[in-house]
Design an enzyme around this catalytic site. Sequence first.
Site, PDB file in Angstrom:
ATOM      1  N   GLY A 126     111.273 -27.292   4.187  1.00 34.33           N
ATOM      2  CA  GLY A 126     109.959 -25.712   3.915  1.00 34.33           C
ATOM      3  C   GLY A 126     110.728 -25.462   2.463  1.00 34.33           C
ATOM      4  CD  GLU A 127     110.704 -23.163  -2.950  1.00 36.17           C
ATOM      5  OE1 GLU A 127     110.990 -24.321  -3.148  1.00 36.17           O
ATOM      6  OE2 GLU A 127     111.224 -21.889  -3.389  1.00 36.17           O
ATOM      7  CB  CYS A 153     110.223 -33.726   0.125  1.00 41.68           C
ATOM      8  SG  CYS A 153     110.918 -33.351   1.463  1.00 41.68           S
ATOM      9  CB  CYS A 189     121.567 -28.558   5.050  1.00 40.47           C
ATOM     10  SG  CYS A 189     119.665 -29.231   4.845  1.00 40.47           S
ATOM     11  CB  CYS A 224     107.092 -27.766   3.046  1.00 43.42           C
ATOM     12  SG  CYS A 224     107.391 -27.680   1.336  1.00 43.42           S
ATOM     13  CD  GLU A 245     114.000 -33.757   9.991  1.00 47.31           C
ATOM     14  OE1 GLU A 245     115.167 -33.923   8.643  1.00 47.31           O
ATOM     15  OE2 GLU A 245     112.811 -33.950  10.207  1.00 47.31           O
ATOM     16  CB  SER A 287     114.291 -29.232  -6.441  1.00 48.84           C
ATOM     17  OG  SER A 287     115.099 -28.348  -5.161  1.00 48.84           O
ATOM     18  CG  LEU A 288     114.516 -29.498 -13.855  1.00 51.25           C
ATOM     19  CD1 LEU A 288     113.463 -28.172 -13.622  1.00 51.25           C
ATOM     20  CD2 LEU A 288     116.311 -29.675 -14.811  1.00 51.25           C
ATOM     21  CG  HIS A 289     113.684 -33.602  -8.541  1.00 54.08           C
ATOM     22  ND1 HIS A 289     115.498 -33.188  -8.723  1.00 54.08           N
ATOM     23  CD2 HIS A 289     113.346 -32.780  -7.719  1.00 54.08           C
ATOM     24  CE1 HIS A 289     115.885 -32.814  -7.321  1.00 54.08           C
ATOM     25  NE2 HIS A 289     113.689 -32.395  -6.325  1.00 54.08           N
ATOM     26  CB  CYS A 316     108.045 -32.064  -4.066  1.00 51.47           C
ATOM     27  SG  CYS A 316     108.723 -31.011  -4.401  1.00 51.47           S
ATOM     28  CB  SER A 329     117.745 -25.104  -2.761  1.00 56.00           C
ATOM     29  OG  SER A 329     117.150 -26.570  -3.041  1.00 56.00           O
ATOM     30  CB  CYS A 370     113.662 -32.902   2.885  1.00 56.93           C
ATOM     31  SG  CYS A 370     113.682 -31.110   2.557  1.00 56.93           S
TER      32      CYS A 370
END
Length: 348
Positions: A160-161, A117, A103, A110, A90, A215-217, A114, A192, A334
């Site tokens: 994805g990372e 996600c 984006c 992935c 996407e 991406s901490l969160h 997480c 990111s 995502c």
Amino acid sequence: MILLQDMSQTELSDFLTAEFNVKPFVAKQIFDWLLKGADFDSMTNISKSLREQLKHDCVAVSAKIVRTLTSQIDGTQKFLFELFDGNVVEGVLMSYKYGNTLCVSTQVGCRMGCKFCASTLNGLVRNLSAGEILSQVLSVNALGNSRERFVNNIVLMGSGEPLDNFDNVIKFLRLVSDSRGINISLRNISLSTCGLAPKIRELADMGLPINLTLSLHNPDNEERKQIMPVSNAYSVEESVAACRYFFEKTGRRIYVEYTLIDSQNDSYAHALKLASLLKGMSVHVNVIALNPVKETRLKSTSERVVKQFLLYLDKLGVSATRRRTIGQDIEGACGQLRRRYLENKNGF
Ligand code: SAH
């Protein structure tokens, strides 16, 4: 299959000369078509026999737009791209006053796990090649008026990372910023990551002037492990230290992504810990309310608490703004669209 969009102009020319005995000016014409996101059939100034030969072994458009959804609320567009092997990824196009931001995805699925996600629910399928990442940009750019560039900014924030697909992402950055290619400045590109510390350092050593987003969160390791398994490998302190190193090497301010999840990371204690973690750092925090994913039970923080959290950060001297939640009616978060597509290929 050979993906022609994986190649720079020189690489393409060398390849076409060696394999198909193509003259350099014809190779340049083909390169120009590829930049326009054109398929072989549209390459009208290229001989039919060469096009037929190329079709046999090569792919012209690595990421084809097969579905487009447009938000009725804010005009945000979501694209589903099909890859040569039938996999789909996407992308999202957001229009701002200062231009269009696309984006893009860097992997099919992935493996970071997480909890909030949708991209990671079925794990990693495969990495995207550099050309497959670039192709998402070229395909969407082709939707605009060809005299001006339609895509102005890029964020590697789709599925994805990116740092888990390091070499292909670096090659993508080189291709997309090549002056003979689409030539988008690295300063207009954001990467990111969920915090793969050694890879952040490796990226820093390359000195590419991109924007880095962490991406901490959650600033607390034990709590973060509950929603982001990557914390078992790298503590928040290690990830943040690597980001500080990135700033030292590139002079580029760091961005922190902080998605607010109801009762998980939205208290004053969290704001305080976040402020202390980021102390003295050139950083801006993007606060965003969770876009709930049907498969998870996590809820978004209420409007009142989002505002309160921003006030806390302000009082604590942390530079922070709220990121608009856009495209909610088109499964903007995502991986949501791809999931829906896979669940129900026909009823989409
Ligand atoms: N793997 C990278 C990039 C892809 S995710 C990373 O972790 O940064 C892009 C961003 O979307 C991340 O900040 C991620 O935490 C966030 N995100 C994913 N799902 C979300 C959701 N349902 N609601 C809000 N943000 C989400």
